[in-house]
Scaffold this motif. Structure first.
Motif, PDB file in Angstrom:
ATOM      1  N   VAL A  10       1.404  -0.888   0.064  1.00  0.00           N
ATOM      2  CA  VAL A  10      -0.199  -0.126   0.185  1.00  0.00           C
ATOM      3  C   VAL A  10       1.117   1.166   0.111  1.00  0.00           C
ATOM      4  O   VAL A  10       1.999   0.752   0.507  1.00  0.00           O
ATOM      5  N   ARG A  11       0.452   2.071  -1.218  1.00  0.00           N
ATOM      6  CA  ARG A  11       1.311   3.414  -0.908  1.00  0.00           C
ATOM      7  C   ARG A  11       0.558   4.427  -1.208  1.00  0.00           C
ATOM      8  O   ARG A  11      -0.825   4.993  -1.572  1.00  0.00           O
ATOM      9  N   GLY A  12       1.128   5.935  -1.298  1.00  0.00           N
ATOM     10  CA  GLY A  12       0.777   7.127  -1.247  1.00  0.00           C
ATOM     11  C   GLY A  12      -0.100   6.886   0.806  1.00  0.00           C
ATOM     12  O   GLY A  12      -0.668   6.435   1.169  1.00  0.00           O
ATOM     13  N   ALA A  13       0.045   8.872   0.579  1.00  0.00           N
ATOM     14  CA  ALA A  13       0.291   9.258   1.820  1.00  0.00           C
ATOM     15  C   ALA A  13      -0.779   9.484   2.631  1.00  0.00           C
ATOM     16  O   ALA A  13      -1.087   8.400   3.501  1.00  0.00           O
ATOM     17  N   PRO A  14      -1.872   9.099   1.856  1.00  0.00           N
ATOM     18  CA  PRO A  14      -3.435   9.369   2.422  1.00  0.00           C
ATOM     19  C   PRO A  14      -3.493   7.647   2.878  1.00  0.00           C
ATOM     20  O   PRO A  14      -4.240   7.443   3.884  1.00  0.00           O
ATOM     21  N   ALA A  15      -3.575   7.106   1.912  1.00  0.00           N
ATOM     22  CA  ALA A  15      -3.382   5.138   1.785  1.00  0.00           C
ATOM     23  C   ALA A  15      -3.209   5.072   3.475  1.00  0.00           C
ATOM     24  O   ALA A  15      -3.054   3.567   3.630  1.00  0.00           O
ATOM     25  N   ILE A  16      -1.836   5.303   3.073  1.00  0.00           N
ATOM     26  CA  ILE A  16      -0.953   4.679   4.514  1.00  0.00           C
ATOM     27  C   ILE A  16      -1.488   4.657   5.890  1.00  0.00           C
ATOM     28  O   ILE A  16      -1.749   4.160   6.279  1.00  0.00           O
ATOM     29  N   GLY A  17      -2.022   6.207   6.036  1.00  0.00           N
ATOM     30  CA  GLY A  17      -2.582   6.376   7.021  1.00  0.00           C
ATOM     31  C   GLY A  17      -3.769   5.822   7.716  1.00  0.00           C
ATOM     32  O   GLY A  17      -3.963   5.320   8.618  1.00  0.00           O
TER      33      GLY A  17
END
Length: 352
Positions: A51-58
């Motif tokens: 999983v990657r992308g700042a919102p998806a990580i959060g």
């Protein structure tokens, strides 16, 4: 606007007893989930770019906290927080640059501090809220950003900022989806984004699913493309936005920003307010994550470079605020960002 027509992909799905993450390392040819049954599996998925992308990580980290809570017994939220601390620390250490990871786990910690005996329910509700708020924010940002684009424009995006990087719809790609739906965007270009090729593997695949025509260009071809006048806006996401408007994003963003300014194109940065870090004064204060040099030395696991060659592999770069024309968040738009304009919209602590 018909959001559902351009919003078909969900990379994060809570299944009740585990978290299903669409394995972005295998796209576009293999569409397969990774099942995470505990918080350490979620941390590994974040670290290994499942999983990657700042919102998806959060969002993933918040669900990781829910999974961590399944393995402990505690009388109330404060007790649970104490026992969950090691697992939360491991989640937070998985990716150091994306501020959304820290922001989401800070929300989890605040919710637990005041929770009573129903702390497990509170924890799950907080994770669900983080995910739902992100989707709503993305759709609002899409409308705000699209309104800045003149009809008939061409746009270029870098890395992947779509449904795969968020709860759905996307940040920068959400603006592009909205702009296409409104008839404002006539041409979409995506740069390949080496060395992980998020643009080539993910962004153009996403747009293909939604029936949006897009043209892939090599990272090294972007300057030539923009010089030819086909791009009016470069639209990117962010992993962290500083108090002065400096933007940390996928490596290559800075060079695209320089080219855009030189040739009269504009740069739009699209990110939720959780990405805005008003506690970090400027990009000089950001820790830039370095990844395995093998990512540059090999392609698809096959070494392409002579033995003994060294490689330097930063994941992000920092684009100075002076090169940014607009920062779009769900709270509003900051034009020509600087410290005063950022403070006017976000105050002292944007994501808190």
């Amino acid at each position: 606007m018909d959001f559902d027509r351009y919003d078909r992909i969900r990379p994060i799905r809570w299944m009740g007893d585990h978290l299903a993450l669409l394995d972005q390392r295998k796209l576009p040819f293999v569409v397969e989930d990774v099942a995470c049954g505990d918080s350490d599996a979620v941390a590994a998925a974040i670290r290994d770019l499942v999983v990657r992308g700042a919102p998806a990580i959060g969002i993933s980290a918040a669900w990781g906290a829910v999974l961590a809570g399944r393995g402990i017994e505690a009388g109330d939220g404060a007790d649970a927080l104490s026992k969950l601390a090691p697992a939360l620390d491991r989640l937070q250490a998985a990716r150091p640059t994306a501020v959304n990871l820290m922001w989401a786990l800070a929300r989890v910690r605040r919710a637990l501090r005041v929770a009573g005996e129903n702390w497990r329910e509170v924890l799950e509700c907080e994770a669900r809220a983080i995910e739902a708020e992100d989707l709503a924010a993305n759709r609002h940002m899409g409308a705000l950003g699209a309104a800045l684009i003149e009809p008939g424009s061409g746009v270029l995006t870098h890395c992947n900022t779509g449904s795969l990087a968020t709860a759905g719809f996307g940040t920068a790609l959400g603006v592009i989806r909205a702009g296409v739906a409104e008839g404002r965007i006539a041409r979409v270009f995506a740069s390949e984004t080496r060395p992980w090729l998020q643009g080539a593997r993910l962004t153009v695949w996403e747009l293909l699913q939604d029936g949006i025509p897009a043209t892939l260009v090599g990272d090294g071809a972007v300057a030539h493309l923009i010089k030819g006048g086909q791009v009016q806006w470069v639209i990117v996401g962010a992993d962290r936005i500083c108090a002065n408007g400096d933007v940390a994003n996928k490596i290559g963003t800075y060079s695209h920003a320089i080219v855009a300014r030189h040739h009269g194109a504009r740069l739009m940065v699209v990110a939720p307010s959780s990405t805005v870090d008003m506690a970090t004064a400027s990009g000089d204060d950001i820790e830039i994550e370095m990844r395995d040099p093998a990512e540059l030395l090999s392609v698809g696991g096959v070494r392409m470079v002579a033995e003994g060659v060294q490689a330097w592999n930063p994941v992000f770069d920092v684009t100075p605020a002076g090169l940014v024309d607009a920062i779009v968040t769900e709270r509003g738009v900051v034009h020509q960002p600087d410290a005063n304009r950022m403070a006017a919209l976000f105050g002292a602590q944007a994501g808190v």
